[in-house]
Design a protein around this motif. Structure first.
Motif, short mmCIF file in Angstrom:
data_model
loop_
_atom_site.label_atom_id
_atom_site.label_comp_id
_atom_site.label_asym_id
_atom_site.label_seq_id
_atom_site.Cartn_x
_atom_site.Cartn_y
_atom_site.Cartn_z
N LEU A 96 -48.50 19.96 21.02
CA LEU A 96 -47.32 19.83 21.87
C LEU A 96 -47.29 20.93 22.92
CD1 LEU A 96 -44.92 17.89 22.09
CD2 LEU A 96 -43.61 19.51 20.73
N ALA A 97 -47.65 22.15 22.54
CA ALA A 97 -47.68 23.27 23.50
C ALA A 97 -48.75 23.04 24.57
CB ALA A 97 -47.93 24.58 22.76
N ALA A 98 -49.90 22.51 24.18
CA ALA A 98 -50.96 22.22 25.16
C ALA A 98 -50.48 21.18 26.17
CB ALA A 98 -52.23 21.75 24.46
N ILE A 99 -49.75 20.18 25.69
CA ILE A 99 -49.21 19.15 26.58
C ILE A 99 -48.12 19.74 27.47
CG2 ILE A 99 -47.87 17.01 26.62
CD1 ILE A 99 -49.54 16.17 24.11
N ALA A 100 -47.29 20.61 26.91
CA ALA A 100 -46.24 21.24 27.72
C ALA A 100 -46.84 22.08 28.84
CB ALA A 100 -45.35 22.11 26.83
N ASP A 101 -47.99 22.66 28.58
CA ASP A 101 -48.66 23.49 29.57
C ASP A 101 -49.27 22.66 30.71
OD1 ASP A 101 -49.30 26.16 30.32
OD2 ASP A 101 -51.37 25.84 29.68
N ASP A 102 -49.65 21.41 30.39
CA ASP A 102 -50.25 20.52 31.39
C ASP A 102 -49.97 19.09 30.97
OD1 ASP A 102 -51.78 18.99 33.11
OD2 ASP A 102 -53.68 19.96 32.61
N HIS A 103 -49.04 18.44 31.63
CA HIS A 103 -48.63 17.08 31.26
C HIS A 103 -49.70 16.03 31.54
CE1 HIS A 103 -44.47 17.91 30.11
NE2 HIS A 103 -44.55 18.89 30.99
N HIS A 104 -50.79 16.43 32.18
CA HIS A 104 -51.89 15.50 32.47
C HIS A 104 -53.15 15.87 31.70
CE1 HIS A 104 -49.44 13.95 35.74
NE2 HIS A 104 -49.26 15.19 36.14
N GLY B 127 -54.20 4.31 35.57
CA GLY B 127 -55.66 4.26 35.61
C GLY B 127 -56.21 4.78 34.29
N ARG B 128 -57.02 5.83 34.39
CA ARG B 128 -57.60 6.42 33.19
C ARG B 128 -56.87 7.70 32.76
NH1 ARG B 128 -63.86 6.92 33.99
NH2 ARG B 128 -63.53 7.89 31.98
N THR B 129 -55.76 8.00 33.41
CA THR B 129 -55.04 9.26 33.18
C THR B 129 -53.73 9.01 32.45
OG1 THR B 129 -55.99 10.15 35.21
CG2 THR B 129 -54.09 11.30 34.30
N ASN B 130 -53.48 9.80 31.42
CA ASN B 130 -52.19 9.79 30.73
C ASN B 130 -51.32 10.89 31.30
OD1 ASN B 130 -52.58 7.70 28.85
ND2 ASN B 130 -53.71 9.06 27.50
N THR B 131 -50.05 10.59 31.47
CA THR B 131 -49.06 11.60 31.81
C THR B 131 -48.07 11.62 30.65
OG1 THR B 131 -49.31 11.18 34.17
CG2 THR B 131 -47.31 12.34 33.46
N TYR B 132 -47.90 12.79 30.05
CA TYR B 132 -47.05 12.93 28.88
C TYR B 132 -45.68 13.44 29.27
CZ TYR B 132 -51.46 12.44 26.41
OH TYR B 132 -52.65 11.98 25.94
N GLN B 133 -44.66 12.94 28.57
CA GLN B 133 -43.29 13.41 28.74
C GLN B 133 -42.81 13.89 27.38
OE1 GLN B 133 -43.74 9.82 29.52
NE2 GLN B 133 -44.61 10.50 31.43
N ILE B 134 -42.40 15.15 27.32
CA ILE B 134 -41.87 15.74 26.09
C ILE B 134 -40.35 15.58 26.10
CG2 ILE B 134 -41.56 17.93 24.86
CD1 ILE B 134 -44.32 18.75 25.99
N VAL B 135 -39.76 15.33 24.96
CA VAL B 135 -38.31 15.22 24.82
C VAL B 135 -37.80 16.59 24.38
CG1 VAL B 135 -36.42 13.99 23.70
CG2 VAL B 135 -38.57 12.79 24.21
N PRO B 136 -37.39 17.44 25.32
CA PRO B 136 -37.08 18.84 25.01
C PRO B 136 -35.85 19.04 24.13
CG PRO B 136 -36.53 18.37 27.29
CD PRO B 136 -37.22 17.15 26.74
N GLY B 137 -34.89 18.13 24.17
CA GLY B 137 -33.67 18.32 23.41
C GLY B 137 -33.74 17.81 21.98
#
Length: 117
Positions: free
Chosen positions: A21-29, A65-75
């Motif tokens: 989760l921290a790695a994703i928070a650091d870079d959403h792509h 395309g071939r890229t995921n963009t992640y959205q974290i639910v901070p609350g």
């Protein structure tokens, strides 16, 4: 292709789920391959963790395309009753685990740090 570094042996304070989760928070792509290398996990383990996080509503992704963009639910509250009872959220956990890119590059001793003095 780069190999995954040897896993850490013994116990740690931070779970693999929190590290991913921290790695994703650091870079959403960020790519799964890069998360795996950073967290010292296999790509398959990272995929399972991401699926866990999505299933429980901590994370979502969109694919372009071939890229995921992640959205974290901070609350969203943390799962363990001890943390949930204190009102701790994903945002509070990530505040401890993730440094803003500007902070990292501004730290003395960082090779990309440029003094403005």
């Amino acid at each position: 292709m780069d190999e995954v570094p040897a896993p850490h042996t013994g116990w740690t304070f931070v779970t693999s789920h929190a590290r991913v989760l921290a790695a994703i928070a650091d870079d959403h792509h960020v790519r799964i391959r890069d998360i795996a290398a950073h967290c010292r996990l296999t790509e398959r383990a990272v995929q399972k963790i991401i699926a866990d996080l999505e299933q429980d509503g901590y994370l979502a992704h969109t694919r372009t395309g071939r890229t995921n963009t992640y959205q974290i639910v901070p609350g969203k509250g943390l799962r363990h009753p001890a943390e949930a009872g204190m009102g701790l959220t994903v945002a509070s956990l990530l505040a401890l685990l993730v440094q803003d890119e500007a902070e990292r590059t501004a730290q003395p001793g960082n090779p990309s740090h440029h003094s403005t003095a």
